[in-house]
Design a protein around this motif. Structure first.
Motif, PDB file in Angstrom:
ATOM      1  N   GLN A   1      39.372  57.423  19.029  1.00 26.92           N
ATOM      2  CA  GLN A   1      38.598  58.595  19.416  1.00 26.92           C
ATOM      3  C   GLN A   1      39.561  59.705  19.843  1.00 26.92           C
ATOM      4  O   GLN A   1      40.467  59.477  20.640  1.00 26.92           O
ATOM      5  CB  GLN A   1      37.648  58.262  20.564  1.00 26.92           C
ATOM      6  CG  GLN A   1      36.622  57.194  20.213  1.00 26.92           C
ATOM      7  CD  GLN A   1      35.654  56.933  21.346  1.00 26.92           C
ATOM      8  OE1 GLN A   1      35.340  57.835  22.130  1.00 26.92           O
ATOM      9  NE2 GLN A   1      35.164  55.700  21.439  1.00 26.92           N
TER      10      GLN A   1
ATOM     11  N   SER B   1      22.894  56.044  19.031  1.00 26.97           N
ATOM     12  CA  SER B   1      23.641  56.878  19.970  1.00 26.97           C
ATOM     13  C   SER B   1      25.093  56.911  19.519  1.00 26.97           C
ATOM     14  O   SER B   1      25.526  56.088  18.698  1.00 26.97           O
ATOM     15  CB  SER B   1      23.537  56.330  21.399  1.00 26.97           C
ATOM     16  OG  SER B   1      24.199  55.069  21.485  1.00 26.97           O
ATOM     17  N   GLU B   2      25.832  57.857  20.079  1.00 25.01           N
ATOM     18  CA  GLU B   2      27.245  57.957  19.722  1.00 25.01           C
ATOM     19  C   GLU B   2      28.016  56.726  20.179  1.00 25.01           C
ATOM     20  O   GLU B   2      28.893  56.234  19.467  1.00 25.01           O
ATOM     21  CB  GLU B   2      27.837  59.221  20.347  1.00 25.01           C
ATOM     22  CG  GLU B   2      29.263  59.514  19.917  1.00 25.01           C
ATOM     23  CD  GLU B   2      29.737  60.862  20.435  1.00 25.01           C
ATOM     24  OE1 GLU B   2      30.947  60.974  20.726  1.00 25.01           O
ATOM     25  OE2 GLU B   2      28.904  61.786  20.565  1.00 25.01           O
ATOM     26  N   ARG B   3      27.683  56.211  21.348  1.00 21.90           N
ATOM     27  CA  ARG B   3      28.357  55.002  21.832  1.00 21.90           C
ATOM     28  C   ARG B   3      28.086  53.826  20.905  1.00 21.90           C
ATOM     29  O   ARG B   3      28.992  53.039  20.601  1.00 21.90           O
ATOM     30  CB  ARG B   3      27.880  54.682  23.254  1.00 21.90           C
ATOM     31  CG  ARG B   3      28.464  53.393  23.823  1.00 21.90           C
ATOM     32  CD  ARG B   3      28.020  53.164  25.252  1.00 21.90           C
ATOM     33  NE  ARG B   3      28.535  54.204  26.135  1.00 21.90           N
ATOM     34  CZ  ARG B   3      28.313  54.229  27.447  1.00 21.90           C
ATOM     35  NH1 ARG B   3      27.569  53.278  28.014  1.00 21.90           N
ATOM     36  NH2 ARG B   3      28.813  55.199  28.189  1.00 21.90           N
TER      37      ARG B   3
ATOM     38  N   ARG C   1      26.652  63.102  14.753  1.00 18.68           N
ATOM     39  CA  ARG C   1      25.805  63.424  15.901  1.00 18.68           C
ATOM     40  C   ARG C   1      24.486  64.047  15.456  1.00 18.68           C
ATOM     41  O   ARG C   1      23.423  63.745  16.024  1.00 18.68           O
ATOM     42  CB  ARG C   1      26.554  64.377  16.825  1.00 18.68           C
ATOM     43  CG  ARG C   1      27.679  63.714  17.617  1.00 18.68           C
ATOM     44  CD  ARG C   1      28.556  64.745  18.312  1.00 18.68           C
ATOM     45  NE  ARG C   1      29.517  64.124  19.219  1.00 18.68           N
ATOM     46  CZ  ARG C   1      30.571  64.742  19.736  1.00 18.68           C
ATOM     47  NH1 ARG C   1      30.787  66.028  19.437  1.00 18.68           N
ATOM     48  NH2 ARG C   1      31.391  64.112  20.540  1.00 18.68           N
TER      49      ARG C   1
ATOM     50  N   LEU D   1      32.343  63.891  12.848  1.00 18.27           N
ATOM     51  CA  LEU D   1      31.630  63.584  14.085  1.00 18.27           C
ATOM     52  C   LEU D   1      30.448  64.529  14.328  1.00 18.27           C
ATOM     53  O   LEU D   1      29.368  64.067  14.725  1.00 18.27           O
ATOM     54  CB  LEU D   1      32.595  63.606  15.273  1.00 18.27           C
ATOM     55  CG  LEU D   1      31.997  63.165  16.608  1.00 18.27           C
ATOM     56  CD1 LEU D   1      31.443  61.746  16.498  1.00 18.27           C
ATOM     57  CD2 LEU D   1      33.039  63.235  17.720  1.00 18.27           C
ATOM     58  N   PRO D   2      30.575  65.841  14.103  1.00 17.76           N
ATOM     59  CA  PRO D   2      29.382  66.694  14.276  1.00 17.76           C
ATOM     60  C   PRO D   2      28.226  66.294  13.369  1.00 17.76           C
ATOM     61  O   PRO D   2      27.057  66.326  13.788  1.00 17.76           O
ATOM     62  CB  PRO D   2      29.901  68.101  13.939  1.00 17.76           C
ATOM     63  CG  PRO D   2      31.369  68.039  14.221  1.00 17.76           C
ATOM     64  CD  PRO D   2      31.781  66.656  13.845  1.00 17.76           C
TER      65      PRO D   2
ATOM     66  N   ASP E   1      36.586  65.098  26.552  1.00 18.93           N
ATOM     67  CA  ASP E   1      35.449  64.963  25.637  1.00 18.93           C
ATOM     68  C   ASP E   1      35.928  64.568  24.246  1.00 18.93           C
ATOM     69  O   ASP E   1      37.001  64.983  23.791  1.00 18.93           O
ATOM     70  CB  ASP E   1      34.674  66.277  25.557  1.00 18.93           C
ATOM     71  CG  ASP E   1      34.061  66.653  26.889  1.00 18.93           C
ATOM     72  OD1 ASP E   1      33.668  65.734  27.636  1.00 18.93           O
ATOM     73  OD2 ASP E   1      33.992  67.867  27.187  1.00 18.93           O
TER      74      ASP E   1
ATOM     75  N   ILE F   1      22.219  61.270  14.203  1.00 20.96           N
ATOM     76  CA  ILE F   1      21.643  60.503  15.314  1.00 20.96           C
ATOM     77  C   ILE F   1      20.531  61.297  15.991  1.00 20.96           C
ATOM     78  O   ILE F   1      19.463  60.754  16.325  1.00 20.96           O
ATOM     79  CB  ILE F   1      22.753  60.133  16.322  1.00 20.96           C
ATOM     80  CG1 ILE F   1      23.739  59.144  15.675  1.00 20.96           C
ATOM     81  CG2 ILE F   1      22.158  59.537  17.584  1.00 20.96           C
ATOM     82  CD1 ILE F   1      24.969  58.872  16.513  1.00 20.96           C
ATOM     83  N   ARG F   2      20.748  62.583  16.179  1.00 23.40           N
ATOM     84  CA  ARG F   2      19.736  63.425  16.820  1.00 23.40           C
ATOM     85  C   ARG F   2      18.477  63.520  15.965  1.00 23.40           C
ATOM     86  O   ARG F   2      17.348  63.420  16.488  1.00 23.40           O
ATOM     87  CB  ARG F   2      20.309  64.819  17.065  1.00 23.40           C
ATOM     88  CG  ARG F   2      19.345  65.758  17.802  1.00 23.40           C
ATOM     89  CD  ARG F   2      19.967  67.112  18.056  1.00 23.40           C
ATOM     90  NE  ARG F   2      20.284  67.818  16.805  1.00 23.40           N
ATOM     91  CZ  ARG F   2      21.513  67.962  16.315  1.00 23.40           C
ATOM     92  NH1 ARG F   2      22.547  67.455  16.956  1.00 23.40           N
ATOM     93  NH2 ARG F   2      21.720  68.610  15.179  1.00 23.40           N
TER      94      ARG F   2
END
Length: 747
Positions: A231, A214-216, A274, A270-271, A238, A277-278
């Motif tokens: 961040q 996850s991002e966290r 993400r 970051l994109p 956001d 992760i997805r």
């Protein structure tokens, strides 16, 4: 032809450098070849006064702009050095002037016929390159449009190469990661750091991105690694980006030096994190809902993680040749993560080679301008990558060592498939990255890798020679270890070997090219020296007075005499078979073309290697019988070829070694079946097969041949005699032992 945009503050200092002697008296006959009006006095003729006047004229529009704005303009000096390849013909001053005008026009600095454009000059102080210097302020005060100047100049260089008949280079595609700058490299040397801060951050961030679910968790892992994390938030709170800093790494003002993810590498934005992760979450949901790939970690589970990764990479190598653009891009992106995770957890004996392979493959994992699809092979690679991050460091012995060997052998096949996938689409930068990664992986297994292509020279065997390493230390002193640890060192070793084959001393050549000019501004000293040695060899060859001398100095692999191995296939004297060794299976009357097909070029297709190694295929069929097709059609067949070449160099025949190891293979199969619990499900059977002959026959045989050679070397036995042609019974028995599978004990 290559060029690079460099921004600076003062034109005067840059001109003094260009017209000066250089740090090592390497600037020869500096002179002006072109300018914005063509009427400027050349400081080479009018001296110091002319140099100061030229600097003032260049900076005059900048001073006017600063006066109008009421503030200083940051970095108004635009510096673009452009260099021809060492194999290109010598260009005249007029030709360089035309090239300079076309570049400044393409970059938006000075369009043709625009009398109000920026002022610029082009200085030549060597035969193979020029320096274009401009100031980023138009004479007429109008706004300057030089957006994407580097890409526009690069596109014009490609057109120049075609029109002038120069060696073609690949277009820019924004897939390269940022390499450490000269200042960052110098800082690392001063502080005694093994690698620059930028590279250390790249490794930490990539590892966290691979392991995170996850991002966290991604940000938590970064903080757990001891990094400072910032961040970036938008007006709604956001997160739209992030930056990291190394503790203690501060600028002159005492502030942390931050690196955004996108500045570290394109796939660390970051994109992209993400998306990674997805994609992993989708892969786990489809294949392993329990998520056990991330649980870990007894030594047994660690070995299973490596075996699972080897199986996933092996499958990727099989499906990649037939994959379309989107599926292939997904597979290669996931392959990057698997290599990166493996490199950080490999045994110390092969860790440097795997780290170099992972760095090289980063660009191969980024197909330009393609949307990825989550193909099944890519999903398996994502799961395998996270399994490796949870498994911990692998051991250099036992089941761990065998699993790591399987993984590297599968990765060799996958990088070959990646090379041809990219070449078929014309993406040469990614193809070269895959080729370089392949060479590092082959070096990890001790396989010979020789490539004498001027665009991508490489010699992993020469890179290990103490004589070449000593020559580097003698020529470079304190910077020698930086060169020897550079991923480009095998390329430098390749051209130094070529110099030795042409009758030159590697130490003498290195000393001469090192003295040409300073190396202080080189991002990669090994890459710069490779280019200089290539140019030196080209100049020497072109000035030779006889055909024989010129032939000995060409930058190609020399042809061997009939019955002798080529230069790329020669081993050191210690590796030659003893005098009483059995006769090798070489073909004394084979043609030069056949010898070339038998070479270890990492870019060779597996099908070509199978065809070239006809005698190896015959040996496999004689020993394996009906199971031979499983070996010959395996993507790892190229690895088995390399191991069998090593066996022949040690004095053994391929057929003898294969017949010996198939007996061990039969015992291995019996042991695996005896450990198989009754009633085990389909998943358990699949796990039992990971690393077994049904999964990758060639990889298993390569591993067993390597183990056989290692054991034989330790015991130093007398090499066995070759199997006589009449002894067909032993061949049939060995073939039956592998084709039938396990037999009853004591039978």
């Amino acid at each position: 032809m290559i060029g690079k945009v460099i921004r600076g503050d003062k034109a005067d200092g840059l001109l003094r450098y260009l017209y000066g002697p250089g740090a090592h008296e390497e600037h020869r006959d500096p002179h002006l070849v072109a300018s914005w009006s063509g009427r400027e006095d050349d400081p080479a003729r009018v001296g110091e006064t002319g140099l100061r006047r030229l600097a003032v004229l260049l900076e005059q529009p900048v001073r006017v702009l600063e006066h109008e704005l009421g503030r200083r303009v940051n970095d108004p000096v635009w510096h673009y050095p452009v260099r021809a390849a060492p194999t290109d013909r010598l260009l005249s001053d007029g030709q360089w002037a035309d090239i300079a005008r076309r570049i400044v026009a393409a970059a938006g600095i000075a369009p043709p016929g625009d009398i109000g454009a920026c002022r610029w000059i082009a200085v030549r102080h060597a035969e193979d390159h020029i320096h274009i210097v401009a100031t980023l302020a138009r004479v007429d005060g109008a706004p300057l449009d030089h957006h994407n100047d580097a890409l526009r100049a690069r596109a014009e260089i490609l057109r120049i190469e075609r029109e002038y008949g120069l060696r073609p280079t690949a277009p820019a595609d924004r897939t390269a990661r940022r390499t450490p700058s000269r200042k960052e490299l110098g800082k690392a040397r001063r502080l005694g750091m093994d690698i620059p801060v930028r590279e250390a951050l790249q490794r930490h961030v990539r590892d966290a991105a691979i392991a995170a679910r996850s991002e966290r968790e991604f940000f938590a892992l970064l903080e757990a690694k001891g990094l400072r994390v910032r961040q970036n938030l938008n007006s709604t709170g956001d997160v739209f980006g992030y930056a990291v800093a190394m503790p203690g790494d501060r600028n002159a003002k005492g502030e942390p030096i931050w690196y955004s993810g996108a500045k570290l590498a394109p796939d660390l934005s970051l994109p992209r994190v993400r998306a990674r992760i997805r994609e992993h979450a989708e892969a786990v949901a489809a294949r392993e809902p329990s998520g056990h790939a991330g649980t870990a970690a007894s030594p047994e589970q660690g070995a299973q993680a490596w075996e699972r990764a080897a199986a996933a990479v092996h499958q990727a190598a099989r499906v990649l040749p037939g994959a379309d653009d989107a599926d292939g891009a997904a597979i290669l992106a996931a392959m990057t993560d698997v290599l990166s995770a493996a490199a950080e957890r490999a045994p110390v004996t092969v860790r440097p080679q795997l780290q170099a392979a992972a760095r090289a493959f980063e660009r191969a994992g980024q197909a330009p301008k393609i949307e990825r699809h989550a193909r099944q092979a890519a999903a398996d690679l994502r799961i395998a990558a996270q399994g490796l991050t949870a498994a911990g460091r692998a051991l250099a012995s036992g089941r761990d060592a065998a699993a790591v060997f399987l993984f590297i052998a599968s990765a060799i096949a996958a990088t070959v498939a990646a090379y041809h996938w990219y070449r078929a689409r014309g993406w040469n930068l990614q193809a070269e990255a895959a080729q370089l990664a392949n060479a590092h992986l082959r070096a990890a297994l001790g396989l010979k890798t020789v490539n004498d292509s001027p665009s991508a020279p490489y010699d992993s065997e020469a890179a290990q020679r103490p004589q070449l390493r000593d020559a580097v230390r003698a020529a470079l002193g304190d910077r020698a270890e930086e060169v020897l640890n550079d991923p480009a060192w095998p390329a430098l070793a390749a051209v130094l070997r070529q110099a030795e084959q042409a009758g030159h001393s590697a130490a003498t050549v290195l000393a001469e090219v090192t003295a040409e000019r300073s190396l202080s501004d080189a991002d990669s000293v090994a890459a710069v020296l490779t280019w200089r040695v290539q140019r030196w060899l080209t100049r020497t060859a072109s000035s030779a007075s006889t055909t024989e001398t010129a032939a000995n100095q060409q930058i190609v692999r020399p042809r061997a005499e009939e019955g002798q191995p080529t230069a790329g296939d020669q081993h050191s004297a210690a590796a030659q078979p003893p005098e009483n060794a059995p006769e090798r299976h070489g073909k004394p009357n084979e043609s030069a073309v056949q010898r070339d097909e038998r070479s270890d070029d990492p870019a060779a297709r597996p099908e070509r290697l199978i065809h070239a190694a006809v005698r190896y295929a015959q040996a496999v069929r004689a020993v394996a019988g009906r199971d031979a097709d499983a070996v010959l059609n395996d993507p790892a067949w190229t690895v088995l070829i390399g191991v069998l070449q090593d066996a022949e160099a040690a004095g053994y025949t391929a057929e003898h070694v294969l017949s010996q190891v198939t007996r061990a293979a039969r015992g291995h199969q019996e042991g695996q079946q005896s450990k198989q619990p009754s009633g085990q499900g389909e998943e358990g059977q699949k796990q039992a097969q990971v690393g077994g002959i049904p999964q990758s026959a060639a990889t298993v045989l390569a591993w067993r041949v390597r183990q056989y050679l290692t054991s034989a070397q330790q015991q130093r036995p007398t090499p066995p005699p070759p199997t006589p042609p009449s002894a067909q019974g032993h061949r049939r028995s060995a073939a039956r032992s592998l084709s039938r599978g396990p037999s009853r004990r004591g039978r």
